[in-house]
Scaffold this active site. Structure first.
Site, PDB file in Angstrom:
ATOM      1  N   LYS A  21       5.843   5.271   6.787  1.00  0.00           N
ATOM      2  CA  LYS A  21       7.245   5.304   7.204  1.00  0.00           C
ATOM      3  C   LYS A  21       7.395   4.743   8.607  1.00  0.00           C
ATOM      4  O   LYS A  21       8.250   3.892   8.865  1.00  0.00           O
ATOM      5  CB  LYS A  21       7.761   6.743   7.145  1.00  0.00           C
ATOM      6  CG  LYS A  21       9.260   6.872   7.134  1.00  0.00           C
ATOM      7  CD  LYS A  21       9.684   8.342   7.038  1.00  0.00           C
ATOM      8  CE  LYS A  21       9.500   8.882   5.636  1.00  0.00           C
ATOM      9  NZ  LYS A  21       9.665  10.360   5.586  1.00  0.00           N
ATOM     10  N   ARG A  91      10.633  13.435  11.033  1.00  0.00           N
ATOM     11  CA  ARG A  91      10.242  13.038   9.679  1.00  0.00           C
ATOM     12  C   ARG A  91       8.739  12.841   9.590  1.00  0.00           C
ATOM     13  O   ARG A  91       8.150  12.209  10.456  1.00  0.00           O
ATOM     14  CB  ARG A  91      10.926  11.720   9.306  1.00  0.00           C
ATOM     15  CG  ARG A  91      12.345  11.600   9.793  1.00  0.00           C
ATOM     16  CD  ARG A  91      12.894  10.195   9.641  1.00  0.00           C
ATOM     17  NE  ARG A  91      12.989   9.779   8.249  1.00  0.00           N
ATOM     18  CZ  ARG A  91      13.347   8.559   7.871  1.00  0.00           C
ATOM     19  NH1 ARG A  91      13.625   7.627   8.786  1.00  0.00           N
ATOM     20  NH2 ARG A  91      13.407   8.247   6.594  1.00  0.00           N
ATOM     21  N   GLY A 100       8.276  13.968  -1.191  1.00  0.00           N
ATOM     22  CA  GLY A 100       8.632  15.376  -1.234  1.00  0.00           C
ATOM     23  C   GLY A 100       7.547  16.320  -0.753  1.00  0.00           C
ATOM     24  O   GLY A 100       7.708  17.529  -0.832  1.00  0.00           O
ATOM     25  N   MET A 102       6.268  16.663   2.339  1.00  0.00           N
ATOM     26  CA  MET A 102       6.509  17.286   3.639  1.00  0.00           C
ATOM     27  C   MET A 102       7.971  17.080   4.015  1.00  0.00           C
ATOM     28  O   MET A 102       8.539  16.032   3.761  1.00  0.00           O
ATOM     29  CB  MET A 102       5.564  16.682   4.671  1.00  0.00           C
ATOM     30  CG  MET A 102       4.180  17.310   4.520  1.00  0.00           C
ATOM     31  SD  MET A 102       2.890  16.428   5.362  1.00  0.00           S
ATOM     32  CE  MET A 102       2.554  15.127   4.218  1.00  0.00           C
ATOM     33  N   ARG A 335       9.964   0.902   1.858  1.00  0.00           N
ATOM     34  CA  ARG A 335       8.559   0.967   1.443  1.00  0.00           C
ATOM     35  C   ARG A 335       8.438   0.287   0.088  1.00  0.00           C
ATOM     36  O   ARG A 335       9.437   0.077  -0.597  1.00  0.00           O
ATOM     37  CB  ARG A 335       8.104   2.422   1.330  1.00  0.00           C
ATOM     38  CG  ARG A 335       8.862   3.183   0.266  1.00  0.00           C
ATOM     39  CD  ARG A 335       8.375   4.607   0.103  1.00  0.00           C
ATOM     40  NE  ARG A 335       9.289   5.338  -0.741  1.00  0.00           N
ATOM     41  CZ  ARG A 335       9.494   6.648  -0.671  1.00  0.00           C
ATOM     42  NH1 ARG A 335       8.882   7.369   0.243  1.00  0.00           N
ATOM     43  NH2 ARG A 335      10.315   7.256  -1.487  1.00  0.00           N
ATOM     44  N   HIS A 452      13.844  14.341  -7.333  1.00  0.00           N
ATOM     45  CA  HIS A 452      12.411  14.617  -7.205  1.00  0.00           C
ATOM     46  C   HIS A 452      11.698  14.426  -8.538  1.00  0.00           C
ATOM     47  O   HIS A 452      10.680  13.735  -8.635  1.00  0.00           O
ATOM     48  CB  HIS A 452      12.206  16.041  -6.688  1.00  0.00           C
ATOM     49  CG  HIS A 452      10.772  16.432  -6.580  1.00  0.00           C
ATOM     50  ND1 HIS A 452      10.121  17.132  -7.567  1.00  0.00           N
ATOM     51  CD2 HIS A 452       9.852  16.171  -5.625  1.00  0.00           C
ATOM     52  CE1 HIS A 452       8.858  17.313  -7.215  1.00  0.00           C
ATOM     53  NE2 HIS A 452       8.667  16.742  -6.034  1.00  0.00           N
ATOM     54  N   SER A 761     -28.599   3.695 -18.758  1.00  0.00           N
ATOM     55  CA  SER A 761     -27.170   3.958 -18.750  1.00  0.00           C
ATOM     56  C   SER A 761     -26.978   5.290 -18.033  1.00  0.00           C
ATOM     57  O   SER A 761     -27.556   6.300 -18.422  1.00  0.00           O
ATOM     58  CB  SER A 761     -26.638   4.038 -20.186  1.00  0.00           C
ATOM     59  OG  SER A 761     -25.268   4.348 -20.150  1.00  0.00           O
ATOM     60  N   CYS A 828     -22.004   5.469 -18.674  1.00  0.00           N
ATOM     61  CA  CYS A 828     -21.268   5.886 -19.861  1.00  0.00           C
ATOM     62  C   CYS A 828     -20.655   7.275 -19.704  1.00  0.00           C
ATOM     63  O   CYS A 828     -20.138   7.837 -20.661  1.00  0.00           O
ATOM     64  CB  CYS A 828     -22.148   5.834 -21.091  1.00  0.00           C
ATOM     65  SG  CYS A 828     -23.559   6.942 -21.026  1.00  0.00           S
ATOM     66  N   TYR A 848     -22.213  -3.130 -16.627  1.00  0.00           N
ATOM     67  CA  TYR A 848     -20.994  -2.733 -17.329  1.00  0.00           C
ATOM     68  C   TYR A 848     -20.647  -1.269 -17.056  1.00  0.00           C
ATOM     69  O   TYR A 848     -21.499  -0.488 -16.621  1.00  0.00           O
ATOM     70  CB  TYR A 848     -21.147  -2.942 -18.848  1.00  0.00           C
ATOM     71  CG  TYR A 848     -22.153  -2.029 -19.499  1.00  0.00           C
ATOM     72  CD1 TYR A 848     -21.793  -0.753 -19.927  1.00  0.00           C
ATOM     73  CD2 TYR A 848     -23.474  -2.437 -19.674  1.00  0.00           C
ATOM     74  CE1 TYR A 848     -22.715   0.094 -20.506  1.00  0.00           C
ATOM     75  CE2 TYR A 848     -24.413  -1.591 -20.259  1.00  0.00           C
ATOM     76  CZ  TYR A 848     -24.035  -0.325 -20.670  1.00  0.00           C
ATOM     77  OH  TYR A 848     -24.947   0.525 -21.235  1.00  0.00           O
TER      78      TYR A 848
HETATM   79  P1  ADP Z   1      11.432  11.765   2.581  1.00  0.00           P
HETATM   80  O1  ADP Z   1      10.107  11.173   2.938  1.00  0.00           O
HETATM   81  O2  ADP Z   1      11.344  13.053   1.876  1.00  0.00           O
HETATM   82  O3  ADP Z   1      12.324  10.755   1.951  1.00  0.00           O
HETATM   83  P2  ADP Z   1      12.812  11.245   5.010  1.00  0.00           P
HETATM   84  O4  ADP Z   1      12.182  11.462   6.329  1.00  0.00           O
HETATM   85  O5  ADP Z   1      12.858   9.844   4.553  1.00  0.00           O
HETATM   86  O6  ADP Z   1      12.083  12.163   3.952  1.00  0.00           O
HETATM   87  O7  ADP Z   1      14.258  11.831   5.159  1.00  0.00           O
HETATM   88  C1  ADP Z   1      14.977  12.640   4.306  1.00  0.00           C
HETATM   89  C2  ADP Z   1      16.418  12.192   4.302  1.00  0.00           C
HETATM   90  O8  ADP Z   1      16.986  12.242   5.590  1.00  0.00           O
HETATM   91  C3  ADP Z   1      16.564  10.755   3.842  1.00  0.00           C
HETATM   92  O9  ADP Z   1      17.670  10.636   3.012  1.00  0.00           O
HETATM   93  C4  ADP Z   1      16.767  10.007   5.115  1.00  0.00           C
HETATM   94  O10 ADP Z   1      17.470   8.821   4.925  1.00  0.00           O
HETATM   95  C5  ADP Z   1      17.528  11.013   5.978  1.00  0.00           C
HETATM   96  N1  ADP Z   1      17.304  10.772   7.397  1.00  0.00           N
HETATM   97  C6  ADP Z   1      16.121  10.798   8.028  1.00  0.00           C
HETATM   98  N2  ADP Z   1      16.255  10.490   9.341  1.00  0.00           N
HETATM   99  C7  ADP Z   1      17.568  10.276   9.553  1.00  0.00           C
HETATM  100  C8  ADP Z   1      18.337   9.908  10.705  1.00  0.00           C
HETATM  101  N3  ADP Z   1      17.751   9.687  11.886  1.00  0.00           N
HETATM  102  N4  ADP Z   1      19.660   9.776  10.546  1.00  0.00           N
HETATM  103  C9  ADP Z   1      20.226   9.998   9.334  1.00  0.00           C
HETATM  104  N5  ADP Z   1      19.585  10.339   8.231  1.00  0.00           N
HETATM  105  C10 ADP Z   1      18.244  10.474   8.314  1.00  0.00           C
HETATM  106 MG    MG Z   2      12.599   9.001   2.649  1.00  0.00          MG
END
Ligand code: ADP
Ligand code: MG
Ligand code: MG
Length: 880
Positions: A21, A91, A100, A102, A335, A452, A761, A828, A848
């Site tokens: 991220k 984040r 989902g 963390m 991503r 999710h 094998s 195997c 193999y």
């Molecule tokens: P996940 O990895 O579970 O998607 P994210 O860190 O991407 O978690 O964020 C969860 C939600 O919060 C996402 O919808 C993301 O777009 C939103 N979000 C994260 N940071 C910000 C921010 N700085 N401003 C507005 N929305 C945010």
């Molecule tokens: Mg996200």
């Protein structure tokens, strides 16, 4: 040491350090896209946090404060400033995306004072208190582990007293009431007031992200997805933008191509006047991305162009998050998007055709494990047409699933081994991961295409129907009502993940047929790979399936499976309880024609491809009845006294059969078994040669050898018999005699063994058991504790333990080839179809791998990837 990077200091190449991220936020910033500014605390800081005894050290804190100060200065706002408060999101982001796993905290920096400032600044009190109540809930849940449920109860009761249905309909005054009650709850739970100091909030949130790396669901996810535990997660701290500022604001997620089919079109969902999680949480039903064009044409156009740019830049399908704040677009994440296997193939082939990537890149983009879902059956079309769906949901992840209904992930995890399961939930959460993995299919009542359940199911290749709102699920009572009928635990259900149809019955399925994209990718893989792929097959039917999937031979044909057959087991038992060699030979003579026919059937299916036949392996008592009444029946049938048979059975009983009288030890004590099997192998080859004109090169494999003299003894029996049979038939054919390497002692003395063996094998199932000293059948009981306590990270029975078992293999390869350079080498065990193990086998220089028929395509692709990675590593070394 640098532990903190501002977004404009990083780039996409720094994934290991910044997490996926963070690296991509930095990359988008560098590309000049509208990304709210921020910084990333590195994965190394996470590792350090654990090394320091779960503490963030002073030097890291100082760097965080410095980065924060820079961001504040650039924004012209300050953390905790009542007039103009700076608010951030915190984040998590590991190297590999862990959806989902963390949780994110939004609106951090709000407190009783700044919320007033925010209201004044925006002229929108409703918005300010909406943001504050969200923050209190997220912070309490993620950082303080106060259950979400209590907060939801409060929110619901306030909505009830306000007489509204949606969160967005609550007025500022009601939201103030929510905030008040939330804070009271916090004080009650924690014995102190909700923390007001923004810097404290921030440090606690960062720590919570680090902590979450080691929560149980993250550990399970890592084990399923082969992610090492020492990678750690990065933390991103980013300025907030607000999608909940009114009807000119909103938030959404979108893919540059359809993640279900791979079709090239913008695909996604958004919600106006909403924040972050609202879209994926499935509380309000989002709108399709195309209608954003109506809501705000210019933002839609801008988003479309950014999406295109990102796809061209990354040369892959992108999964993006965005927020619109008062008509302005912000990018929050990009991503490479998770996709179904079918979509993965189509996208890879399309990108090559579009000139975006090479064939090698295309092959590297596909997760071999994903192919599994394509190879499995679909519903029989006639039965499907005749069946009437009881309801319909969103086609969230394709496939045909048929199983019994269960209402909790725990139950599914418990019973899935012996039962096909359909997991039925109102909505899934990250805690459900293990049960979702074990289920044939997932059905949810709430949530959209990016919920999710949908995202995780697509990633795992599990069929999923989501957002099936007609289901009235009562999870406590373990039942649901649909179409006027009540379904309870254990009832049959069928899900069609491609249409979203749900059927209240078990529908028959048929074998999959392969798309053109599948054939194209497999062809490319075959052109590149050097490692051959064989299959483990005991019947002509398995052999036929495997050949269809591209098997180049049989690496393991287990002969004992042929003897469990109803008609044959009697002769087998007769053989086992024989008191003399004469008796035993008479019984074996009855088995001979059956065994010969088996081999002929398999040779014919394999059409001249090599076939490795393993001689009888299991302990004999496995063939005998154990219960008195069954023993009596057998005694009757065989015309011997019950006592005599019961005595034989108890004599054959072993304390530890896994390490008992089995494998080549059977042939050493009863050479006539090996004689019969050799005769069947050679006669079958000669007959097939005469009948079909196929030339067959049988490979006879002697199991469980630990000492070369065992092999010498059995090989001598084999060659003598083979010579005799060939003389009788008046033809000479070639055949090989080799051994399995599955006892550690065999690996250690591989040079001696190689003199007598034409091939090795690796039987990695037994080799793993014997190297670890625990059996596959019993280890399940305690291995879960080992994963939880981080003693082992992955199951050594599904993934070769490279450190221990792999070392033995390496040694055996080296010693074996030293003694006999032309020695053929294969594997195997179950591991032969596991991608990371295939890579390992390629690197060891095996000829193999052999795996179950359904994993053959997986192994073909993994073998090609191993070759590509080797070439890349080689050229990297060359450049240095
Ligand atoms: P996940 O990895 O579970 O998607 P994210 O860190 O991407 O978690 O964020 C969860 C939600 O919060 C996402 O919808 C993301 O777009 C939103 N979000 C994260 N940071 C910000 C921010 N700085 N401003 C507005 N929305 C945010
Ligand atoms: Mg996200
Ligand atoms: Mg074995």
């Amino acid at each position: 040491m640098k532990y903190v990077y501002l977004f404009h200091e990083g780039n996409a190449g720094m994934k290991n350090l910044l997490g996926g991220k963070g690296a991509n936020l930095a990359e988008m910033t560098g590309l000049g896209m509208p990304v709210p500014p921020g910084f990333t605390v590195t994965t190394e800081a996470c590792t350090r946090y654990y090394a320091d005894g779960r503490k963030i050290s002073g030097d890291i804190i100082a760097q965080i404060e410095e980065a924060l100060a820079t961001c504040e200065k650039n924004a012209g706002k300050r953390f905790g400033d009542v007039e103009n408060p700076y608010l951030v999101s915190v984040r998590s982001g590991a190297r590999a995306s862990m959806p989902g796993m963390m949780d994110t905290i939004l609106n951090l920096g709000l407190n009783d004072q700044t919320v007033i400032g925010l209201a004044r600044l925006t002229g929108n009190e409703r918005f300010a208190y909406d943001s504050y109540r969200r923050f209190i809930q997220m912070f309490s849940d993620v950082v303080m582990e106060i259950s979400k449920h209590s907060f939801e109860t409060i929110l619901q009761s306030v909505k009830d007293s306000a007489g509204v249905k949606l969160d967005s309909e609550l007025s500022a005054d009601y939201l103030k009431e929510v905030v008040k009650q939330y804070k009271e709850l916090y004080r009650k739970e924690k014995g102190e007031d909700f923390p007001q100091e923004p810097k404290l909030q921030l440090m606690e949130a960062i720590k919570a992200v680090f902590r979450s790396w080691d929560n149980p669901r993250a550990i399970v996810y890592r084990r399923i997805n082969d992610i090492p535990g020492d990678w750690g997660t990065a933390v991103n701290v980013q300025a907030m933008v607000f999608g909940n500022m009114g009807d000119d604001s909103g938030t959404g997620v979108a893919f540059t191509r359809d993640p279900s089919t791979g079709e090239k079109r913008l695909y996604g969902e958004f919600l106006m006047n909403a924040q972050g999680e609202d879209v994926v949480a499935g509380i309000r039903t989002p709108q399709p991305i195309s209608s954003l064009a109506n809501a705000n044409a210019s933002v839609y156009e801008q988003f479309e162009s950014i999406a295109q740019k990102l796809e061209n830049h990354y040369r892959d399908m992108q999964d993006m998050e965005f927020t619109i704040e008062r008509g302005r677009l912000y990018m929050l994440q990009t991503r490479s998007g998770k996709r179904t296997a079918a979509a993965a193939l189509k996208i890879a082939v399309d990108l090559v055709a579009e000139g975006m990537i090479s064939k090698e890149d295309a092959l590297m983009k596909i997760d071999p494990k994903q192919l599994d879902s394509l190879l499995h059956p679909t519903f029989e079309s006639k039965a499907l047409k005749a069946a009437k769906p009881i309801t319909k949901g969103l086609p969230a992840s394709p496939g045909a699933a048929c199983g019994k209904v269960y209402f909790t992930a725990e139950r599914v995890a418990e019973v899935a081994k012996d039962n096909p399961c359909i997991l039925v939930r109102t909505e899934t959460s990250p805690e459900d991961i293990e049960g979702m993995h074990a289920a044939q299919g997932i059905l949810t009542a709430r949530g959209g295409m990016t919920s999710h359940a949908a995202v995780v199911a697509r990633g795992m290749g599990t069929c999923c129907v989501a957002g099936c709102s007609e289901l009235m699920i009562d999870e406590a009572k373990k039942q649901f009502v649909c179409d006027g009928k009540t379904y309870v635990e254990g009832d049959w259900l069928s899900l069609d993940g491609s249409t979203g149809n749900v059927y209240g019955e078990a529908l028959p399925t048929v074998e999959a047929s392969f798309s053109g994209d599948f054939q194209t990718i497999m062809q490319w893989a075959d052109d590149i790979r050097t490692l051959k792929v064989r299959t483990n097959a005991d019947t002509p039917r398995d052999a036929e399936t495997a050949v269809r999937f591209g098997a180049e031979g049989i690496g393991l044909c287990r002969t004992e499976h042929m003897f469990f057959d109803e008609e044959r087991i009697a002769s087998m038992r007769e053989m086992i309880v024989s008191k003399s060699e004469e008796q035993r030979k008479a019984a074996l003579n009855k088995l001979l024609p059956m065994q010969r026919e088996d081999f002929k059937g398999i040779y014919k299916e394999m059409g001249g491809r090599p076939v490795t036949i393993r001689f009888l392996d299991p302990p004999l008592h496995e063939f005998l009845p154990q219960q008195d009444k069954d023993i009596a029946a057998l005694a009757d049938e065989m015309n011997i006294p019950f006592e005599e048979l019961a005595h034989t059975v108890s004599e054959l009983h072993e304390m530890n059969p896994m390490l008992g009288h089995r494998g080549c030890r059977l042939a050493v004590t009863y050479p006539e078994i090996a004689e019969m099997q050799t005769r069947a192998v050679i006669e079958a080859a000669i007959e097939v040669m005469r009948e079909e004109g196929l030339s067959i090169l049988p490979e006879i494999m002697i199991p469980l050898v630990g000492e070369v003299k065992e092999l010498e003894y059995v090989k001598n029996v084999v060659t003598k018999t083979a010579e005799k049979v060939m003389e009788e038939c008046g033809v000479k054919i070639d055949y090989l005699v080799g051994t399995m390497i599955e006892i550690p002692r065999a690996a250690l003395t591989a040079d001696e063994i190689a003199f007598t063996a034409d091939f090795f094998s690796f039987g990695t199932n037994d080799l793993t058991q014997m190297t670890f000293g625990f059996s596959r059948d019993d280890a399940g009981k305690f291995l879960d504790e080992y994963y939880a306590k981080k003693i082992y990270e992955s199951d050594p029975f599904s993934r070769v333990d490279q450190k221990g078992v792999g070392r033995l293999m390496e040694l055996a390869v080296k010693l074996g080839r030293q003694a006999k350079p032309e020695l053929k080498l294969g594997i195997c065990g179950e591991h032969g179809g596991d991608p990371s193990s295939v890579t390992f086998c390629h690197d060891l220089g095996l000829d193999y791998v052999s795996c179950s028929p359904y994993r053959v395509p997986i192994a073909r692709l993994a073998a090609a990837q191993a070759k590509i990675m080797e070439a890349e590593a080689g050229s990297a070394v060359g450049q240095r």
